[in-house]
Motif scaffolding. Structure first.
Motif, PDB file in Angstrom:
ATOM      1  N   ALA A  97       0.723  -1.090  -0.035  1.00  0.00           N
ATOM      2  CA  ALA A  97       0.074   0.002   0.055  1.00  0.00           C
ATOM      3  C   ALA A  97       0.773   1.330   0.121  1.00  0.00           C
ATOM      4  CB  ALA A  97      -1.059  -0.075   1.311  1.00  0.00           C
ATOM      5  N   LYS A  98       1.910   1.050   0.545  1.00  0.00           N
ATOM      6  CA  LYS A  98       2.885   2.505   0.791  1.00  0.00           C
ATOM      7  C   LYS A  98       3.631   2.456  -0.562  1.00  0.00           C
ATOM      8  CE  LYS A  98       5.464   2.984   4.444  1.00  0.00           C
ATOM      9  NZ  LYS A  98       6.519   2.865   5.315  1.00  0.00           N
ATOM     10  N   VAL A  99       3.840   1.202  -1.173  1.00  0.00           N
ATOM     11  CA  VAL A  99       4.579   1.520  -2.334  1.00  0.00           C
ATOM     12  C   VAL A  99       3.590   2.256  -3.712  1.00  0.00           C
ATOM     13  CG1 VAL A  99       5.066   0.134  -4.581  1.00  0.00           C
ATOM     14  CG2 VAL A  99       5.834  -0.814  -2.451  1.00  0.00           C
ATOM     15  N   MET A 100       2.289   1.883  -3.606  1.00  0.00           N
ATOM     16  CA  MET A 100       1.310   2.488  -4.486  1.00  0.00           C
ATOM     17  C   MET A 100       1.239   3.968  -3.971  1.00  0.00           C
ATOM     18  SD  MET A 100      -1.795  -0.332  -5.175  1.00  0.00           S
ATOM     19  CE  MET A 100      -2.348  -0.184  -3.317  1.00  0.00           C
ATOM     20  N   HIS A 101       1.130   4.506  -2.724  1.00  0.00           N
ATOM     21  CA  HIS A 101       1.192   5.602  -2.266  1.00  0.00           C
ATOM     22  C   HIS A 101       2.293   6.383  -2.839  1.00  0.00           C
ATOM     23  CE1 HIS A 101       2.070   8.793   0.697  1.00  0.00           C
ATOM     24  NE2 HIS A 101       0.820   8.972   0.656  1.00  0.00           N
ATOM     25  N   ASP A 102       3.442   5.911  -2.841  1.00  0.00           N
ATOM     26  CA  ASP A 102       4.775   6.505  -3.344  1.00  0.00           C
ATOM     27  C   ASP A 102       4.907   6.572  -4.914  1.00  0.00           C
ATOM     28  OD1 ASP A 102       5.365   6.735  -0.426  1.00  0.00           O
ATOM     29  OD2 ASP A 102       7.030   4.941  -0.623  1.00  0.00           O
ATOM     30  N   GLU A 103       4.037   5.662  -5.309  1.00  0.00           N
ATOM     31  CA  GLU A 103       4.225   5.823  -6.809  1.00  0.00           C
ATOM     32  C   GLU A 103       3.136   6.663  -7.495  1.00  0.00           C
ATOM     33  OE1 GLU A 103       5.226   1.026  -7.988  1.00  0.00           O
ATOM     34  OE2 GLU A 103       3.277   1.893  -8.062  1.00  0.00           O
ATOM     35  N   GLY A 104       2.351   7.414  -6.488  1.00  0.00           N
ATOM     36  CA  GLY A 104       1.292   8.324  -6.835  1.00  0.00           C
ATOM     37  C   GLY A 104      -0.120   7.895  -7.381  1.00  0.00           C
ATOM     38  N   LEU A 105      -0.190   6.576  -7.036  1.00  0.00           N
ATOM     39  CA  LEU A 105      -1.504   5.803  -7.437  1.00  0.00           C
ATOM     40  C   LEU A 105      -2.547   6.007  -6.319  1.00  0.00           C
ATOM     41  CD1 LEU A 105      -0.163   2.185  -8.582  1.00  0.00           C
ATOM     42  CD2 LEU A 105      -1.163   4.130 -10.058  1.00  0.00           C
ATOM     43  N   VAL A 106      -2.202   6.686  -5.320  1.00  0.00           N
ATOM     44  CA  VAL A 106      -3.262   6.967  -4.278  1.00  0.00           C
ATOM     45  C   VAL A 106      -3.035   8.413  -3.917  1.00  0.00           C
ATOM     46  CG1 VAL A 106      -3.848   6.286  -1.741  1.00  0.00           C
ATOM     47  CG2 VAL A 106      -2.940   4.574  -3.396  1.00  0.00           C
ATOM     48  N   ASP A 107      -4.100   9.039  -4.173  1.00  0.00           N
ATOM     49  CA  ASP A 107      -4.215  10.445  -3.779  1.00  0.00           C
ATOM     50  C   ASP A 107      -4.200  10.777  -2.270  1.00  0.00           C
ATOM     51  OD1 ASP A 107      -4.537  10.849  -6.450  1.00  0.00           O
ATOM     52  OD2 ASP A 107      -6.831  11.284  -6.386  1.00  0.00           O
TER      53      ASP A 107
END
Length: 299
Positions: free
Chosen positions: A179-189
């Motif tokens: 989930a943090k990876v997606m956050h860092d990739e900008g996939l989660v606002d």
């Protein structure tokens, strides 16, 4: 670093879930009208958010039928009660394998791709929809929940395109990592909305020390809710608030108000309100929840 006690708490009511619970309690809502009635009652009791699954009205079995979501959502939206609508998008990840032939799915399997889990979200555009952040053994036996990293990236991207806030459902520490990876990739606002799901076999156990460790791994600006199952549900309201988070209660996760006493969703919300206020915190309104979670303004 640990977070301070949360003084402004959003309560979510998880109304019915997908488990085989209607036969265990007469209070579990099944039809869209029953689900909407429970949503309205929970909102009146203090829930700012209602989390909605749907079921086949005749059988009570879990469903992905868009028409059932449409009916429940419309009834909630047409009511005079303001509440944030959170629809599950976790259905369609169930795989039950044959012990002798693992490539042969058996009864209970409902496994579809990432986009086929979202048609009700695409049509109804809820404030929030859930995104289950990984695969894991779902209890004893041969049942798995399947959500690959490719599926999750595709789902998160689609949520962004739709303007729907994903609630990242995290059942274990590896799922939090991704989930943090997606956050860092900008996939989660931002702010990310994360839910730490404790005590679901076999994910993260309902252990306060583990909750503290998981909270310490969250992105600094993330908002989080945590819940636990069964008799741990109501004590976990306090655990989550004391660790800086929000609270979830409801018949999806627990059928009892106290030992031997079957609960309604509204009763569980009312008890959660008492716990939150006993800790010196305030219960957030729907508009306050929208501001805290970074949601759209009420329509």
């Amino acid at each position: 670093m640990s977070r301070p006690v949360n003084r402004h708490v959003v309560i979510t009511a998880a109304l019915t879930g997908a488990a085989d619970s209607p036969g265990k309690s007469p209070h579990v809502p099944v039809t869209p009208a029953q689900i909407a009635d429970d949503a309205i009652a929970a909102a009146r009791a203090g829930a700012a958010v209602v989390h909605v699954h749907v079921r086949h009205p005749e059988t009570g079995i879990r469903s992905r039928d868009v028409a059932l979501y449409r009916e429940a959502a419309q009834l909630i939206r047409d009511s005079e009660v303001d509440v944030v609508l959170n629809l599950t998008a976790g259905m369609g990840g169930d795989l039950v394998v044959d012990e002798e032939d693992p490539l042969k799915p058996v009864d209970g399997t409902d496994l579809v791709n990432a986009m086929d889990r979202l048609p009700h979200v695409e049509e109804l555009l809820p404030d929030i929809a859930t995104l289950d952040c990984g695969s894991y053994n779902f209890g004893d036996g041969s049942a798995l929940y399947v959500s690959t990293t490719d599926m999750l990236r595709a789902g998160a991207k689609r949520f962004q395109e739709l303007g729907v806030k994903p609630e990242l459902e995290i059942f274990d520490t590896g799922q939090l990592w991704f989930a943090k990876v997606m956050h860092d990739e900008g996939l989660v606002d931002r702010p990310a909305l994360m839910q730490l799901c404790m005590g679901v076999p076999y994910g993260a156990p309902a252990d306060p020390g583990l909750l503290a460790a998981m909270v310490n791994l969250l992105p600094d600006d993330a908002q989080f809710t945590s819940f636990a199952l069964g008799r741990d549900q109501l004590p976990w309201v306090a655990q989550s608030v004391l660790h800086g988070g929000h609270a979830r209660v409801g018949l999806e996760d627990n059928l009892y108000l106290s030992r031997g006493v079957k609960a309604t969703n509204a009763q569980l919300v009312d008890r959660a309100v008492t716990i939150v206020e006993s800790l010196g915190a305030q219960v957030a309104s729907p508009d306050e929840a929208r501001a805290i979670f970074g949601l759209r303004a009420a329509r």
